[in-house]
Scaffold this active site. Structure first.
Site, PDB file in Angstrom:
ATOM      1  N   ASP A 225       0.827  -1.205   0.000  1.00 14.31           N
ATOM      2  CA  ASP A 225       0.000   0.000   0.000  1.00 14.31           C
ATOM      3  C   ASP A 225       0.866   1.261   0.000  1.00 14.31           C
ATOM      4  OD1 ASP A 225      -2.882   0.909   0.485  1.00 14.31           O
ATOM      5  OD2 ASP A 225      -1.849   1.979   2.100  1.00 14.31           O
TER       6      ASP A 225
ATOM      7  N   GLU B  63      14.764 -15.176  -0.867  1.00 16.66           N
ATOM      8  CA  GLU B  63      15.275 -16.254  -0.001  1.00 16.66           C
ATOM      9  C   GLU B  63      14.266 -17.399   0.098  1.00 16.66           C
ATOM     10  OE1 GLU B  63      16.155 -14.777   3.927  1.00 16.66           O
ATOM     11  OE2 GLU B  63      17.154 -13.029   3.063  1.00 16.66           O
TER      12      GLU B  63
END
Ligand code: NOJ
Length: 540
Positions: free
Chosen positions: A209, A261
């Protein structure tokens, strides 16, 4: 004119169709009139049948709900209104079992004033490390009685509120949504932990956002042209001190490396309102966001010239950095496109809902155009976003009474701007009852009468229904790999068409029927030898 080569890279987010769930209005499982996570779990099979690839959930975190959950008081807890973390895990497991990805909404620009970070900052003295989590400043004037600068809130009124010791804190939205200070490394660290919390739980990504507001210019100087731009900016002019500052990119490079990751193509979509798109493209360089919303397309309206320009600009800008373009016609902040295209309501992102005293949309024309626009959009290569209920052809609720209005914009502008509640009304599932199957009691916002007719169950299997049109379009899009496909304009006159692989998508912007040249495999209107004005078809 833009030409786009088939997509390189097979990650799902390059071509997927992502369905926005607005949790409070999707489906209520416990009879309190408010949608919830268990309701989403229950409704997911219907989305699988619809044929989308992923869902994005608007905020369900603990929140006082001053801005429908975009005011978060705990980023790692579910608000009791929506259930708890177990309900979240069950929802996620169900989605994954169905082969649907789940993106969640992260709100890092501001927290709720009820967040413990803000509570501590409020209770701590000037200049304390606690205050440094937010933008606290002394005011101007002899006694600091004036706000520190001229910024105004996106929801109307000043962007500053004074606290009892005389300092002011910055809020680009409601006063209950203080802006976090992203130049403070502790804020960065806190959010990295939040990202990991949800990635560890298994989410497939984030919709972020207001990312373009997170970095603020050092010293928080005045907005240089506030009288012309209000809270916003003017394209082509210098970036005001609260919008798209360069420092912001480093944050998302860090986030991208965290996502990397994790296995399984996790993705981030930025709700970055940055224009022109050549600037926006900086946000989707290979080491930053995977994609951003395409507000140029959303704002193009359903007019040939602006639409052509928006599509050209999108491919040119995003192809230059190897990112997919995204496409979107509706979301929880704009007038639903079935109503927007039934009248003159200006740019989607600048409009403020439709109230009972505004000119009312032509609902028949709006729906005809909306179906055609969606079909035209779904043939485009890239990722597409759908907003819950558009697959039912839902219009905006345009006659909501003031007593029902909850969007802070309504109160902050004393009703001058009616706000966004009209597009956030609970979905109709089965006609009848208190809320057309959304809940056993009436919903948190009332539905307009026409929602009964448009209930999902009444549209399933019904020839010509908007739901069946969406399903067929999504099925064909997948079968023909249109999301990964190519793009080339064919006709750019009143009859507008483009080619994606073996299909030609054609829309009639003219006044006269157009003889179809080719076999229509799908069309937004009813079958005949010609393509009527405001109709779209895919031809082979
Ligand atoms: C954008 C969200 O989509 C909107 O609903 C919200 O009010 C603002 N950001 C503030 O968080």
């Amino acid at each position: 004119m833009a030409v786009h080569e088939p997509t390189k890279g097979s990650q799902w987010w390059r071509s997927g169709v992502i369905y926005q769930i607005y949790p409070r209005s999707f489906l209520d499982s416990n009879g309190d009139g408010m949608g919830d996570l268990a309701g989403i779990t229950k409704g997911l099979p219907a989305l699988k049948e619809l044929g989308v690839d992923a869902v994005w959930l608007s905020p369900f975190y603990r929140s006082p709900q001053k801005d429908a959950g975009y005011d978060v008081s705990d980023y790692v807890a579910v608000d009791p209104l929506f259930g708890d973390l177990n309900d979240f895990d069950e929802m996620l497991a169900k989605a994954h079992e169905l082969g649907l990805r789940v993106m969640i909404d992260l709100v890092p620009n501001h927290s709720s004033d009820q967040h413990e970070w803000f509570q501590k900052a409020f209770a701590s003295p000037k200049g304390s490390p606690e205050r440094d989590f937010y933008h606290f400043k002394d005011g101007k004037g002899e006694n600091g009685e004036l706000p520190p600068n001229n910024w105004v809130s996106m929801f109307g009124g000043p962007a500053w509120t004074q606290v009892p010791d005389g300092q002011w804190y910055c809020h680009l939205f409601d006063s209950s949504q203080p802006d976090l200070n992203w130049s403070n490394p502790k804020v960065k660290k806190a959010f990295e932990e939040i990202l990991r919390f949800w990635l560890d739980r298994g989410v497939d990504g984030f919709r972020v956002d207001q990312p373009h507001a997170m970095a603020k210019k050092e010293g928080l100087p005045d907005h240089p042209y506030v009288t012309e731009a209000g809270a916003g900016f003017i394209e082509g002019r210098e970036a005001p001190p609260m919008w798209f500052q360069d420092e912001v990119h480093e944050i998302f490079r860090d986030w991208k490396s965290i996502l990397d990751e994790y296995p399984g193509d996790r993705a981030m979509c930025g709700e970055a309102y940055v224009l022109p798109l050549s600037l926006m493209a900086k946000w989707v360089r290979p080491d930053e966001f995977h994609q951003t919303f395409n507000f140029r397309f959303l704002d193009a309206g359903w007019q040939k010239d602006t639409l052509v320009a928006a599509i050209d600009e999108s491919f040119e800008a995003f192809d230059a950095v190897g990112a997919p373009s995204t496409w979107v016609l509706s979301n929880h902040d704009v007038i639903r496109h079935a109503s927007r295209f039934g009248g003159e309501y200006g740019r989607a992102t600048a409009s403020d809902g439709i109230g009972p005293s505004d000119p009312q949309p032509d609902s028949e024309l709006g729906l005809i155009k909306a179906r055609a626009a969606t079909l035209f959009m779904l043939g485009l290569p890239g990722a597409s976003y759908l907003y819950q209920g558009e697959e039912l052809g839902l219009p905006e609720h345009t006659t909501l009474e003031p007593k029902h209005r909850q969007d802070p914009t309504f109160a902050r502008t004393k009703g001058e701007r009616v706000g966004r509640d009209g597009c956030r009304v609970p979905l109709p599932w089965v006609a009848g009852g208190e809320a057309n199957g959304f809940s056993s009691v009436s919903g948190w916002l009332p539905q307009p009468v026409i929602y009964a007719e448009l209930a999902r169950e009444s549209q399933v299997g019904k020839e010509g229904s908007t739901l069946e049109l969406y399903k067929s379009a999504l099925r064909l899009r997948k079968k023909l790999s249109l999301g990964e496909g190519s793009f080339d304009w064919v006709l750019t006159g009143d009859v507008l068409s483009y080619k994606n692989g073996n299909i030609t998508a054609v829309h009639n912007f003219g006044q006269e029927p157009w003889p179809l040249e080719g076999n229509a495999i799908i069309r937004s209107g009813d079958g005949s030898e010609t393509l009527f004005p405001n109709e779209t078809a895919w031809l082979v």
